[in-house]
Design an enzyme around this catalytic site. Structure first.
Site, PDB file in Angstrom:
ATOM      1  CG  HIS A 102      -0.196  -0.170   2.243  1.00 21.17           C
ATOM      2  ND1 HIS A 102       0.182  -0.850   3.133  1.00 21.17           N
ATOM      3  CD2 HIS A 102       0.010   1.037   3.116  1.00 21.17           C
ATOM      4  CE1 HIS A 102       0.252  -1.224   4.019  1.00 21.17           C
ATOM      5  NE2 HIS A 102       0.961   0.233   4.183  1.00 21.17           N
ATOM      6  CG  HIS A 104       0.996   5.058   4.084  1.00 20.95           C
ATOM      7  ND1 HIS A 104       0.096   4.664   5.329  1.00 20.95           N
ATOM      8  CD2 HIS A 104       1.792   4.433   4.559  1.00 20.95           C
ATOM      9  CE1 HIS A 104       0.383   4.398   5.946  1.00 20.95           C
ATOM     10  NE2 HIS A 104       1.563   3.618   5.408  1.00 20.95           N
TER      11      HIS A 104
HETATM   12  P1  5GP Z   1       1.536   0.329   7.937  1.00 25.13           P
HETATM   13  O1  5GP Z   1       1.883   0.843   8.826  1.00 25.13           O
HETATM   14  O2  5GP Z   1       1.328  -0.981   7.689  1.00 25.13           O
HETATM   15  O3  5GP Z   1       2.379   0.635   6.194  1.00 25.13           O
HETATM   16  O4  5GP Z   1       0.148   0.835   7.162  1.00 25.13           O
HETATM   17  C1  5GP Z   1      -1.009  -0.063   7.638  1.00 25.13           C
HETATM   18  C2  5GP Z   1      -2.703   1.441   7.312  1.00 25.13           C
HETATM   19  O5  5GP Z   1      -3.222   0.647   6.852  1.00 25.13           O
HETATM   20  C3  5GP Z   1      -1.934   2.284   8.881  1.00 25.13           C
HETATM   21  O6  5GP Z   1      -1.759   2.827   9.006  1.00 25.13           O
HETATM   22  C4  5GP Z   1      -3.965   1.404   9.341  1.00 25.13           C
HETATM   23  O7  5GP Z   1      -4.315   2.445  10.429  1.00 25.13           O
HETATM   24  C5  5GP Z   1      -4.194   0.949   8.319  1.00 25.13           C
HETATM   25  N1  5GP Z   1      -4.930  -0.044   8.161  1.00 25.13           N
HETATM   26  C6  5GP Z   1      -5.142  -0.989   8.887  1.00 25.13           C
HETATM   27  N2  5GP Z   1      -6.585  -2.555   9.083  1.00 25.13           N
HETATM   28  C7  5GP Z   1      -7.112  -1.030   7.974  1.00 25.13           C
HETATM   29  C8  5GP Z   1      -8.505  -1.497   7.856  1.00 25.13           C
HETATM   30  O8  5GP Z   1      -9.012  -2.172   8.114  1.00 25.13           O
HETATM   31  N3  5GP Z   1      -9.567  -0.415   6.943  1.00 25.13           N
HETATM   32  C9  5GP Z   1      -8.395   0.490   6.738  1.00 25.13           C
HETATM   33  N4  5GP Z   1      -9.340   1.323   6.288  1.00 25.13           N
HETATM   34  N5  5GP Z   1      -7.397   1.314   7.083  1.00 25.13           N
HETATM   35  C10 5GP Z   1      -6.395  -0.052   8.168  1.00 25.13           C
END
Ligand code: 5GP
Ligand code: ZN
Length: 140
Positions: A102, A104
């Site tokens: 993903h 951001h």
């Molecule tokens: P990472 O730390 O893996 O780069 O970011 C994961 C992101 O996914 C976090 O900002 C977290 O808030 C978001 N996230 C995790 N679970 C969910 C979910 O079930 N729905 C949504 N919309 N965002 C999620």
């Protein structure tokens, strides 16, 4: 790669788990982060499961990044942000918590206090050349 059964973002892509969907087509989906660093914080994913940037077809990676200008502009304009961070965490050590690639889009405001320490270093004698050839050797 097919959908991973235990992957939360695959479930969001499939509509099994709800999300606030900002934009999508057959290959990619942008949706609002459930725990935003700022309102409007948006995530862009490929619909096909890939754990991280090392695991994705480069053509699909290119397609994802093709969506970045319009998403960055929309997020910035909708939030009246002063800037946007476009961030992709690869690996737990880099802050990745969800292992479905993903990107951001994080609205940023002057003085918002977000950020992380950018502990810039320096190369010692000969180290830069050694590192250069190591990385180039992995490019194939
Ligand atoms: P990472 O730390 O893996 O780069 O970011 C994961 C992101 O996914 C976090 O900002 C977290 O808030 C978001 N996230 C995790 N679970 C969910 C979910 O079930 N729905 C949504 N919309 N965002 C999620
Ligand atoms: Zn997935």
């Amino acid at each position: 790669m097919a959908a991973a059964t235990d992957c939360i973002f695959c479930k969001i892509a499939e509509g099994v788990i709800p999300a606030h969907r900002v934009w999508e087509d057959d290959r990619a989906l942008a949706f609002l982060d459930i725990n935003p660093l700022a309102a409007g914080h948006t995530l862009l994913i490929p619909k096909l499961h890939a754990a991280d940037i090392r695991d994705i077809d480069p053509e699909l990676a290119a397609f994802l990044f093709l969506q970045a200008p319009k998403l960055a502009k929309a997020v910035q304009q909708a939030t009246s942000a002063d800037g946007v961070n476009i961030l992709q965490n690869t690996g737990a050590a880099a802050g990745q918590a969800v292992f479905h690639l993903h990107i951001h889009f994080i609205p940023r405001f002057e003085g918002d206090g977000l950020g992380y320490r950018w502990n810039a270093g320096q190369y010692g004698a000969g180290e830069v050349e050694e590192m250069l050839s190591k990385i180039q050797g992995k490019l194939g």
